[in-house]
Design a protein around this motif. Sequence first.
Motif, PDB file in Angstrom:
ATOM      1  N   MET A   1     -87.871 -67.929 -56.935  1.00 56.30           N
ATOM      2  CA  MET A   1     -86.953 -67.017 -57.571  1.00 56.30           C
ATOM      3  C   MET A   1     -87.696 -65.774 -58.090  1.00 56.30           C
ATOM      4  O   MET A   1     -87.186 -64.670 -57.987  1.00 56.30           O
ATOM      5  N   LEU A   2     -88.900 -65.988 -58.651  1.00 58.22           N
ATOM      6  CA  LEU A   2     -89.668 -64.851 -59.154  1.00 58.22           C
ATOM      7  C   LEU A   2     -90.057 -63.902 -58.018  1.00 58.22           C
ATOM      8  O   LEU A   2     -90.030 -62.681 -58.192  1.00 58.22           O
ATOM      9  N   ALA A   3     -90.393 -64.457 -56.874  1.00 56.72           N
ATOM     10  CA  ALA A   3     -90.743 -63.610 -55.721  1.00 56.72           C
ATOM     11  C   ALA A   3     -89.539 -62.800 -55.266  1.00 56.72           C
ATOM     12  O   ALA A   3     -89.669 -61.621 -54.925  1.00 56.72           O
ATOM     13  N   ALA A   4     -88.368 -63.399 -55.261  1.00 55.71           N
ATOM     14  CA  ALA A   4     -87.154 -62.681 -54.850  1.00 55.71           C
ATOM     15  C   ALA A   4     -86.844 -61.538 -55.811  1.00 55.71           C
ATOM     16  O   ALA A   4     -86.473 -60.435 -55.385  1.00 55.71           O
ATOM     17  N   ILE A   5     -87.018 -61.786 -57.100  1.00 54.89           N
ATOM     18  CA  ILE A   5     -86.775 -60.727 -58.089  1.00 54.89           C
ATOM     19  C   ILE A   5     -87.799 -59.605 -57.919  1.00 54.89           C
ATOM     20  O   ILE A   5     -87.449 -58.420 -57.984  1.00 54.89           O
ATOM     21  N   ALA A   6     -89.059 -59.973 -57.673  1.00 56.77           N
ATOM     22  CA  ALA A   6     -90.102 -58.958 -57.482  1.00 56.77           C
ATOM     23  C   ALA A   6     -89.823 -58.110 -56.246  1.00 56.77           C
ATOM     24  O   ALA A   6     -89.950 -56.885 -56.277  1.00 56.77           O
ATOM     25  N   ILE A   7     -89.444 -58.749 -55.156  1.00 56.18           N
ATOM     26  CA  ILE A   7     -89.143 -58.015 -53.918  1.00 56.18           C
ATOM     27  C   ILE A   7     -87.935 -57.106 -54.105  1.00 56.18           C
ATOM     28  O   ILE A   7     -87.936 -55.945 -53.662  1.00 56.18           O
ATOM     29  N   ALA A   8     -86.916 -57.600 -54.779  1.00 60.10           N
ATOM     30  CA  ALA A   8     -85.730 -56.778 -55.035  1.00 60.10           C
ATOM     31  C   ALA A   8     -86.086 -55.589 -55.918  1.00 60.10           C
ATOM     32  O   ALA A   8     -85.611 -54.470 -55.690  1.00 60.10           O
ATOM     33  N   ASN A   9     -86.937 -55.803 -56.919  1.00 59.02           N
ATOM     34  CA  ASN A   9     -87.364 -54.727 -57.800  1.00 59.02           C
ATOM     35  C   ASN A   9     -88.087 -53.639 -57.017  1.00 59.02           C
ATOM     36  O   ASN A   9     -87.795 -52.448 -57.169  1.00 59.02           O
ATOM     37  N   VAL A  10     -89.026 -54.028 -56.177  1.00 60.73           N
ATOM     38  CA  VAL A  10     -89.778 -53.059 -55.371  1.00 60.73           C
ATOM     39  C   VAL A  10     -88.849 -52.323 -54.407  1.00 60.73           C
ATOM     40  O   VAL A  10     -88.933 -51.102 -54.256  1.00 60.73           O
ATOM     41  N   ALA A  11     -87.955 -53.052 -53.760  1.00 61.33           N
ATOM     42  CA  ALA A  11     -87.033 -52.430 -52.806  1.00 61.33           C
ATOM     43  C   ALA A  11     -86.128 -51.409 -53.496  1.00 61.33           C
ATOM     44  O   ALA A  11     -85.907 -50.310 -52.967  1.00 61.33           O
ATOM     45  N   LEU A  12     -85.630 -51.742 -54.670  1.00 62.81           N
ATOM     46  CA  LEU A  12     -84.757 -50.807 -55.382  1.00 62.81           C
ATOM     47  C   LEU A  12     -85.514 -49.569 -55.868  1.00 62.81           C
ATOM     48  O   LEU A  12     -84.986 -48.456 -55.826  1.00 62.81           O
ATOM     49  N   ILE A  13     -86.755 -49.756 -56.309  1.00 63.84           N
ATOM     50  CA  ILE A  13     -87.561 -48.603 -56.732  1.00 63.84           C
ATOM     51  C   ILE A  13     -87.812 -47.673 -55.547  1.00 63.84           C
ATOM     52  O   ILE A  13     -87.638 -46.454 -55.642  1.00 63.84           O
ATOM     53  N   LEU A  14     -88.233 -48.247 -54.418  1.00 64.19           N
ATOM     54  CA  LEU A  14     -88.493 -47.419 -53.242  1.00 64.19           C
ATOM     55  C   LEU A  14     -87.228 -46.718 -52.757  1.00 64.19           C
ATOM     56  O   LEU A  14     -87.267 -45.547 -52.370  1.00 64.19           O
ATOM     57  N   LEU A  15     -86.104 -47.414 -52.776  1.00 68.16           N
ATOM     58  CA  LEU A  15     -84.836 -46.808 -52.363  1.00 68.16           C
ATOM     59  C   LEU A  15     -84.449 -45.666 -53.300  1.00 68.16           C
ATOM     60  O   LEU A  15     -84.045 -44.588 -52.839  1.00 68.16           O
ATOM     61  N   ALA A  16     -84.608 -45.879 -54.606  1.00 64.54           N
ATOM     62  CA  ALA A  16     -84.249 -44.834 -55.567  1.00 64.54           C
ATOM     63  C   ALA A  16     -85.103 -43.582 -55.381  1.00 64.54           C
ATOM     64  O   ALA A  16     -84.586 -42.463 -55.396  1.00 64.54           O
ATOM     65  N   PHE A  17     -86.403 -43.757 -55.167  1.00 63.55           N
ATOM     66  CA  PHE A  17     -87.267 -42.593 -54.975  1.00 63.55           C
ATOM     67  C   PHE A  17     -87.067 -41.961 -53.602  1.00 63.55           C
ATOM     68  O   PHE A  17     -87.241 -40.756 -53.449  1.00 63.55           O
ATOM     69  N   TYR A  18     -86.711 -42.769 -52.621  1.00 67.88           N
ATOM     70  CA  TYR A  18     -86.434 -42.203 -51.301  1.00 67.88           C
ATOM     71  C   TYR A  18     -85.190 -41.320 -51.355  1.00 67.88           C
ATOM     72  O   TYR A  18     -85.181 -40.208 -50.821  1.00 67.88           O
ATOM     73  N   VAL A  19     -84.165 -41.801 -52.018  1.00 71.95           N
ATOM     74  CA  VAL A  19     -82.917 -41.041 -52.107  1.00 71.95           C
ATOM     75  C   VAL A  19     -83.055 -39.874 -53.074  1.00 71.95           C
ATOM     76  O   VAL A  19     -82.561 -38.776 -52.813  1.00 71.95           O
ATOM     77  N   GLY A  20     -83.731 -40.084 -54.199  1.00 67.87           N
ATOM     78  CA  GLY A  20     -83.754 -39.081 -55.249  1.00 67.87           C
ATOM     79  C   GLY A  20     -84.805 -37.997 -55.127  1.00 67.87           C
ATOM     80  O   GLY A  20     -84.566 -36.866 -55.549  1.00 67.87           O
ATOM     81  N   PHE A  21     -85.958 -38.299 -54.567  1.00 64.19           N
ATOM     82  CA  PHE A  21     -87.062 -37.342 -54.617  1.00 64.19           C
ATOM     83  C   PHE A  21     -87.672 -36.965 -53.272  1.00 64.19           C
ATOM     84  O   PHE A  21     -88.404 -35.999 -53.188  1.00 64.19           O
ATOM     85  N   THR A  22     -87.425 -37.737 -52.237  1.00 62.26           N
ATOM     86  CA  THR A  22     -88.090 -37.504 -50.964  1.00 62.26           C
ATOM     87  C   THR A  22     -87.327 -36.477 -50.134  1.00 62.26           C
ATOM     88  O   THR A  22     -86.129 -36.631 -49.907  1.00 62.26           O
ATOM     89  N   PRO A  23     -88.012 -35.427 -49.666  1.00 62.53           N
ATOM     90  CA  PRO A  23     -87.355 -34.458 -48.798  1.00 62.53           C
ATOM     91  C   PRO A  23     -86.947 -35.117 -47.473  1.00 62.53           C
ATOM     92  O   PRO A  23     -87.598 -36.053 -47.006  1.00 62.53           O
ATOM     93  N   VAL A  24     -85.905 -34.602 -46.886  1.00 62.30           N
ATOM     94  CA  VAL A  24     -85.420 -35.128 -45.615  1.00 62.30           C
ATOM     95  C   VAL A  24     -86.500 -34.958 -44.551  1.00 62.30           C
ATOM     96  O   VAL A  24     -87.102 -33.901 -44.426  1.00 62.30           O
ATOM     97  N   GLY A  25     -86.780 -36.011 -43.814  1.00 56.80           N
ATOM     98  CA  GLY A  25     -87.753 -35.965 -42.741  1.00 56.80           C
ATOM     99  C   GLY A  25     -89.190 -36.243 -43.174  1.00 56.80           C
ATOM    100  O   GLY A  25     -90.093 -36.223 -42.345  1.00 56.80           O
ATOM    101  N   SER A  26     -89.414 -36.512 -44.454  1.00 57.96           N
ATOM    102  CA  SER A  26     -90.771 -36.789 -44.921  1.00 57.96           C
ATOM    103  C   SER A  26     -91.223 -38.170 -44.447  1.00 57.96           C
ATOM    104  O   SER A  26     -90.430 -39.106 -44.381  1.00 57.96           O
ATOM    105  N   SER A  27     -92.514 -38.276 -44.135  1.00 57.84           N
ATOM    106  CA  SER A  27     -93.021 -39.562 -43.645  1.00 57.84           C
ATOM    107  C   SER A  27     -93.426 -40.500 -44.780  1.00 57.84           C
ATOM    108  O   SER A  27     -93.679 -41.671 -44.545  1.00 57.84           O
ATOM    109  N   ILE A  28     -93.515 -39.986 -46.009  1.00 63.36           N
ATOM    110  CA  ILE A  28     -93.845 -40.837 -47.148  1.00 63.36           C
ATOM    111  C   ILE A  28     -92.792 -40.659 -48.237  1.00 63.36           C
ATOM    112  O   ILE A  28     -92.111 -39.637 -48.306  1.00 63.36           O
ATOM    113  N   ILE A  29     -92.659 -41.656 -49.086  1.00 64.77           N
ATOM    114  CA  ILE A  29     -91.742 -41.579 -50.218  1.00 64.77           C
ATOM    115  C   ILE A  29     -92.480 -40.877 -51.349  1.00 64.77           C
ATOM    116  O   ILE A  29     -93.534 -41.318 -51.785  1.00 64.77           O
ATOM    117  N   THR A  30     -91.939 -39.785 -51.838  1.00 63.13           N
ATOM    118  CA  THR A  30     -92.620 -39.000 -52.862  1.00 63.13           C
ATOM    119  C   THR A  30     -92.128 -39.365 -54.259  1.00 63.13           C
ATOM    120  O   THR A  30     -91.003 -39.821 -54.441  1.00 63.13           O
TER     121      THR A  30
END
Length: 89
Positions: A1-30
């Motif tokens: 269960m702890l691993a699932a929560i950790a993976i979900a936490n990381v996925a949501l952080i990356l998704l939030a920064f991808y949507v909120g801060f990363t320019p379209v077409g960028s190869s890295i999440i900024t």
Amino acid sequence: MLAAIAIANVALILLAFYVGFTPVGSSIITGVQGRYFLLAAGLTYLGAISLLPAWRDRSQVGVVLLVMCGLLTLRVSVAALGIYSANWH
């Protein structure tokens, strides 16, 4: 269960920064910084400790996890320097 929560936490952080801060077409999440992943790291460490058998001596677990965390941090730092070195020239 702890691993699932950790993976979900990381996925949501990356998704939030991808949507909120990363320019379209960028190869890295900024905008992502290591401090955002401390909760996931803590959950992973707790999960690793809880998977140890109950009879096992856990006195050295902290040292092993500290070394593993140091090696992981070193690996991530080397990869980040490789990525950002292209921007320094």
